[in-house]
Design an enzyme around this catalytic site. Structure first.
Site, PDB file in Angstrom:
ATOM      1  N   CYS A   1       0.835  -1.206   0.000  1.00 50.63           N
ATOM      2  CA  CYS A   1       0.000   0.000   0.000  1.00 50.63           C
ATOM      3  C   CYS A   1       0.870   1.257   0.000  1.00 50.63           C
ATOM      4  O   CYS A   1       1.612   1.489  -0.941  1.00 50.63           O
ATOM      5  CB  CYS A   1      -1.004  -0.038   1.139  1.00 50.63           C
ATOM      6  SG  CYS A   1      -2.331   1.189   0.957  1.00 50.63           S
TER       7      CYS A   1
ATOM      8  N   HIS B   1      -3.790  -4.611  -0.506  1.00 51.56           N
ATOM      9  CA  HIS B   1      -3.458  -5.208   0.793  1.00 51.56           C
ATOM     10  C   HIS B   1      -3.582  -6.728   0.714  1.00 51.56           C
ATOM     11  O   HIS B   1      -4.686  -7.263   0.861  1.00 51.56           O
ATOM     12  CB  HIS B   1      -4.412  -4.698   1.879  1.00 51.56           C
ATOM     13  CG  HIS B   1      -4.194  -3.282   2.274  1.00 51.56           C
ATOM     14  ND1 HIS B   1      -3.304  -2.920   3.266  1.00 51.56           N
ATOM     15  CD2 HIS B   1      -4.739  -2.128   1.829  1.00 51.56           C
ATOM     16  CE1 HIS B   1      -3.315  -1.601   3.420  1.00 51.56           C
ATOM     17  NE2 HIS B   1      -4.179  -1.098   2.545  1.00 51.56           N
TER      18      HIS B   1
ATOM     19  N   GLU C   1      -2.757  -8.819   2.939  1.00 54.80           N
ATOM     20  CA  GLU C   1      -3.172  -9.307   4.262  1.00 54.80           C
ATOM     21  C   GLU C   1      -4.667  -9.153   4.491  1.00 54.80           C
ATOM     22  O   GLU C   1      -5.219  -9.715   5.449  1.00 54.80           O
ATOM     23  CB  GLU C   1      -2.380  -8.594   5.364  1.00 54.80           C
ATOM     24  CG  GLU C   1      -2.830  -7.178   5.702  1.00 54.80           C
ATOM     25  CD  GLU C   1      -2.386  -6.109   4.724  1.00 54.80           C
ATOM     26  OE1 GLU C   1      -2.629  -4.920   5.004  1.00 54.80           O
ATOM     27  OE2 GLU C   1      -1.790  -6.450   3.674  1.00 54.80           O
TER      28      GLU C   1
END
Length: 214
Positions: free
Chosen positions: A79, A183, A185
């Site tokens: 990011c 992202h 994650e």
């Protein structure tokens, strides 16, 4: 072990939890020796370009990051972390980025039908082969949160793109440098596969190092 750089910039805990889920030892740190002894280093980030660069300088991490790259330790930006890896950003004119790679960070152009920031799921196309995307199908969806986007100077390093009012360079790779505007994650099964690929890349680099090839 993978280290996640601690510079007061956002999504550090979510990255740590994702790596824990994958069974990888992870340490959140800004200690130079711990960073340089890691098998891989992750630069996450949520927030403003200028503020983040100020923090990296404040904690003495700018030179450490360049040393990580010079030592051929796998390095992943996520990011805002991606944006910091390039030359500059329209978000904070006059502030120099890490300049690990050539390119500029642009504001997503305003359009009546688009909400900015770009928040939500979008699909990826793969203009060039990317090691982060081994086993990931083209047009898989990942999660984005951003108002600015990368325009890389060298199209050959761009391994994933998406469309949101303009063509966005969503991921790049060059040598031991990797970056994702989205992202991983927060991107469910696809994101976990991408992070698992990064873990495996760190193992490959470590093995080359043992054999004297790095």
């Amino acid at each position: 072990m993978i280290t996640v750089l601690d510079y007061d910039a956002g999504n550090i805990k979510s990255v740590e939890k994702a790596l824990d889920f994958l069974g990888e030892e992870v340490k959140i740190t800004r200690d130079r020796e711990e960073i340089l002894s890691a098998d891989g280093v992750i630069l996450p980030g949520v927030g403003a370009f200028g503020d983040a660069m100020e923090k990296l300088h404040q904690y003495g991490l700018v030179d450490v990051i360049h040393e990580v790259v010079d030592r051929q330790i796998p390095f992943l930006g996520i990011c805002l972390g991606v944006q910091l890896m390039f030359e500059s950003s329209e978000e904070t004119p006059g502030v120099e980025g890490l300049h690990l790679l050539d390119g500029k960070i642009r504001r997503i152009p305003a359009a009546e039908e688009l909400k900015i920031p770009h928040i939500g799921w979008n699909d990826l196309t793969f203009p060039n082969e990317g090691r982060l995307f081994r086993g990931v199908e083209e047009h898989s969806y990942v999660y984005f949160v951003h108002s600015y986007y990368l325009e890389a100077a060298d199209p050959s390093i761009v391994t994933a793109t998406t469309e949101y009012g303009t063509l966005i360079h969503a991921s790049v790779e060059k040598g031991n440098i990797f970056a994702c505007q989205f992202h991983p994650e927060k991107s469910s099964r696809v994101g976990m596969k991408i992070l698992q690929n990064f873990i495996e890349i760190t193992q490959e680099f470590r093995e080359k190092d043992r054999q004297g090839g790095r």
